[in-house]
Scaffold this motif. Structure first.
Motif, short mmCIF file in Angstrom:
data_model
loop_
_atom_site.label_atom_id
_atom_site.label_comp_id
_atom_site.label_asym_id
_atom_site.label_seq_id
_atom_site.Cartn_x
_atom_site.Cartn_y
_atom_site.Cartn_z
N THR A 149 44.89 41.96 42.28
CA THR A 149 43.94 41.85 41.18
C THR A 149 44.71 41.61 39.90
O THR A 149 45.74 42.23 39.66
CB THR A 149 43.11 43.14 41.04
OG1 THR A 149 42.40 43.36 42.25
CG2 THR A 149 42.12 43.04 39.90
N LYS A 198 43.76 41.29 35.77
CA LYS A 198 42.72 41.28 34.74
C LYS A 198 43.27 40.67 33.46
O LYS A 198 44.40 40.95 33.07
CB LYS A 198 42.31 42.73 34.43
CG LYS A 198 41.46 43.36 35.50
CD LYS A 198 41.06 44.75 35.02
CE LYS A 198 40.81 45.67 36.20
NZ LYS A 198 40.90 47.07 35.83
N GLN A 251 37.96 40.43 31.92
CA GLN A 251 37.73 39.43 32.95
C GLN A 251 38.76 39.55 34.08
O GLN A 251 39.95 39.72 33.83
CB GLN A 251 37.84 38.06 32.31
CG GLN A 251 37.13 36.99 33.09
CD GLN A 251 37.46 35.62 32.53
OE1 GLN A 251 38.12 35.50 31.50
NE2 GLN A 251 36.99 34.61 33.19
N LYS A 252 38.28 39.46 35.29
CA LYS A 252 39.20 39.49 36.42
C LYS A 252 39.50 38.06 36.86
O LYS A 252 38.64 37.39 37.41
CB LYS A 252 38.59 40.27 37.57
CG LYS A 252 38.68 41.77 37.37
CD LYS A 252 38.09 42.51 38.54
CE LYS A 252 38.21 44.01 38.32
NZ LYS A 252 37.42 44.76 39.28
N ASN A 304 40.54 38.65 41.86
CA ASN A 304 39.76 39.84 42.15
C ASN A 304 39.95 40.26 43.60
O ASN A 304 39.30 39.74 44.50
CB ASN A 304 38.28 39.55 41.84
CG ASN A 304 37.45 40.81 41.85
OD1 ASN A 304 37.94 41.88 42.18
ND2 ASN A 304 36.19 40.67 41.49
N ASP A 305 40.89 41.16 43.83
CA ASP A 305 41.06 41.78 45.14
C ASP A 305 41.26 40.75 46.25
O ASP A 305 40.54 40.76 47.25
CB ASP A 305 39.84 42.67 45.43
CG ASP A 305 40.14 43.69 46.50
OD1 ASP A 305 41.33 44.02 46.67
OD2 ASP A 305 39.21 44.13 47.17
N ARG A 333 36.09 32.00 41.51
CA ARG A 333 35.91 33.18 40.66
C ARG A 333 36.78 34.34 41.09
O ARG A 333 36.32 35.48 41.20
CB ARG A 333 34.45 33.60 40.65
CG ARG A 333 33.61 32.56 39.96
CD ARG A 333 32.22 33.05 39.74
NE ARG A 333 31.37 31.95 39.39
CZ ARG A 333 30.11 31.84 39.72
NH1 ARG A 333 29.54 32.79 40.44
NH2 ARG A 333 29.39 30.82 39.34
N GLY A 334 38.04 34.05 41.37
CA GLY A 334 38.98 35.11 41.67
C GLY A 334 38.91 35.67 43.08
O GLY A 334 39.60 36.62 43.40
N ARG A 335 38.04 35.09 43.92
CA ARG A 335 37.94 35.58 45.29
C ARG A 335 38.16 34.45 46.28
O ARG A 335 37.98 33.28 45.94
CB ARG A 335 36.55 36.17 45.54
CG ARG A 335 36.30 37.48 44.85
CD ARG A 335 34.90 37.95 45.16
NE ARG A 335 34.62 39.23 44.53
CZ ARG A 335 35.02 40.39 45.01
NH1 ARG A 335 35.71 40.45 46.14
NH2 ARG A 335 34.73 41.51 44.38
#
Lengths: 307, 241
Positions: free
Chosen positions: A9, A11, A15-16, A19-20, A207-209
């Motif tokens: 993760t 940040k 905002q991330k 994300n994981d 979106r970070g995933r």
């Protein structure tokens, strides 16, 4: 050399950006990070290359963590950052020598490494020029050469073909494919055909995933679901449309704009309407001019996953 | 070969390729030479065979020249994005900062070495106090190193070279000038404190040939703090955007 990414993760304020994320890359794989701009591709790469620390999570290369020994990890990675920053005031050869020295290439091997990189990246005619005299395509080659100069086991290339002309793109892709035979390669792109042409495996990041993970074929078949046919029948279009629509396995019929007698036919899930359409034509004595199965394009998969 | 030295070599080569080195050396020699030999209270005016005149000129000219050579060191890399390339090579942040520090210091040393003929000439004119000369040069080197570390810090907090230059001058002017002025108008503990913080207090005692551990501690502390803060600014990427 394998890469293990665990619960990463990052940040930026609230905002991330990442994300994981967790994934694993095996030795010798060529993996493409695919995603819209700002999806977190570059951030993930920056963390793997030890440019910045993650907010939480870990990256391990053959069980060496980025938290415990970044120097050892940096030595094993060759990195081409986004937009390919270079010391523009340096001659190509000097720059490659600097890169080799700083990556700890033994002094006796430096000249042969430089010669090999110049040969491999096609820089022979430009080698004594200053980097600021080179065109974008040649700068990109210098960027690749400096990334590979210490013969790293892992290559990380952030958008390696942006701003190149089509011929150069083909050349760089070929180079990447060659490299993929002996090294683990991660590249990022938002151009689908590029990833499809060069990578064994695709990670779609949004979106970070991670939105999807697999080969281009598995991604396609995952989202395929319904059969899509392109049909051309020589008869009165209104009649044909009505008849085809009434078939048991057909879900949707749409006439193709500007082509009389052409239709896109979508079948119901897990059913095929090919035979029905053929029988329909035979019964009505229509001529079936063409019937083609349409493959789901990666673009569609991508759009579906990243909307 | 040490990583620090590899970075130093590259930076030095870049100084000489970009003519910064030549411009800096010529300007420094021209300015300090003119005021040592030709104008104002020059060597012939004060009629003593010592290098005090040169040292007090260099004290001021280095104050302006050093931010000019340090301003691009990190700010330019921040702007061009090459810092990402450098950091992802097998080096630590501290090696990067020390490499750049050393490159600037070597450039200043080269400029100072070029003033050696001044010493030879003056020593022909009369009895020169060698201790004061050695102390003065040592003082100039330590002063330069202090301003280099301040300049590097100023360069590390921005992408803009002009901002880096002005920030270095701004921080430097306190040590160079302001603390000294304040100390002369304040009594007691704070007077002592500001007097100790002033560069000129330490530099003047060294240029008279007195090398005190108090002075050395002062200079080395400023160098250490400047370099450390540059490293902190460089590693800022790890905990914020």
């Amino acid at each position: 050399m394998s890469i293990v990414v665990e619960n990463l993760t990052k940040k930026y304020g609230e905002q991330k950006a990442v994300n994981d994320i967790s994934f694993e890359i095996k030795t010798g794989e060529v993996v493409g990070f695919l995603g819209p701009n700002g999806a977190g591709k570059s951030t993930t790469m920056k963390i793997i290359t030890c440019f910045m620390a993650p907010s939480s999570g870990d990256v391990r290369l053959d069980n060496v963590s980025i938290h415990s020994d970044p120097e050892a990890i940096k030595k094993k990675i060759g990195y081409l950052p986004e937009n390919n920053p270079l010391y523009l005031d340096m001659p190509v050869v000097e720059y490659l020598r600097f890169s080799a020295e700083i990556q700890g290439v033994p002094k006796s091997k430096i000249p042969s490494r430089i010669a090999e990189m110049i040969d491999r990246c096609g820089l022979d005619r430009e080698k004594h020029k200053n980097i600021n005299e080179l065109s974008k395509g040649y700068r990109q080659r210098v960027g690749l050469a400096q990334a590979m100069i210490h013969d790293p086991e892992i290559l990380i290339l952030d958008e390696p073909t942006t701003g190149l002309d089509p011929n150069q793109i083909v050349e760089i892709r070929k180079l990447i494919k060659d490299l993929g035979k002996e090294k683990t390669v991660i590249l990022s792109s938002h151009i689908l055909s590029e990833v499809e042409a060069t990578c064994d495996r695709i990670l779609i990041i949004n979106r970070g995933r991670i939105a999807a993970d697999g080969t281009s074929d598995t991604l396609r078949s995952q989202s395929q679901g319904q059969e899509l046919l392109k049909v051309s029948i020589e008869a009165s279009p209104e009649e044909v449309e009505k008849a085809v629509r009434s078939l048991a396995n057909v879900e949707k019929v749409t006439p193709i704009d500007g082509k009389v007698g052409w239709f896109n036919v979508q079948s119901k899930p897990d059913a095929s309407s090919r035979k029905e359409i053929f029988d329909l034509c035979v019964n009505n004595k229509w001529y079936l001019m063409e019937m083609t199965g349409l493959e789901t394009r990666l673009e569609d998969v991508f759009q579906k996953l990243t909307k | 070969m040490s990583k620090v030295w590899i970075i130093t070599k590259r930076e030095l080569a870049s100084f000489f390729d970009s003519l910064i080195a030549y411009v800096m050396i010529v300007l420094f020699l021209g300015l300090s030479g003119a005021f040592t030999w030709l104008f104002g209270s020059d060597v012939f005016f004060i009629n003593q065979a010592n290098m005090q005149v040169f040292f007090s000129i260099a004290f001021w000219s280095l104050f302006f020249f050093i931010p000019a050579i340090t301003m691009r060191m990190i700010a330019e890399e921040n702007k061009a994005g090459t810092i990402e390339l450098l950091i992802t090579k097998a080096v630590t942040d501290s090696q990067i900062v020390w490499g750049k520090f050393l490159a600037c210091l070597l450039l200043v040393l080269i400029a100072l070495a070029c003033t050696f003929p001044y010493y030879i000439t003056i020593s022909q004119l009369g009895n020169i106090d060698d201790g004061a000369v050695i102390g003065g040069y040592l003082g100039l080197i330590l002063l330069s190193a202090s301003y280099i570390s301040i300049g590097l810090f100023a360069s590390s907090i921005t992408q803009n070279q002009i901002v880096a230059f002005l920030a270095a001058i701004f921080i430097g002017v306190f040590f160079h000038f302001v603390f000294g002025v304040v100390s002369s108008s304040v009594r007691g503990f704070f007077g002592e404190l500001f007097n100790y913080l002033s560069m000129s207090t330490h530099f003047e005692s060294m240029s008279r040939g007195v090398v005190d551990s108090r002075d050395l501690i002062y200079f080395f502390s400023i160098i250490a703090i400047g370099v450390l803060l540059s490293q902190v600014a460089l590693s800022k990427r790890n905990w914020q955007s």
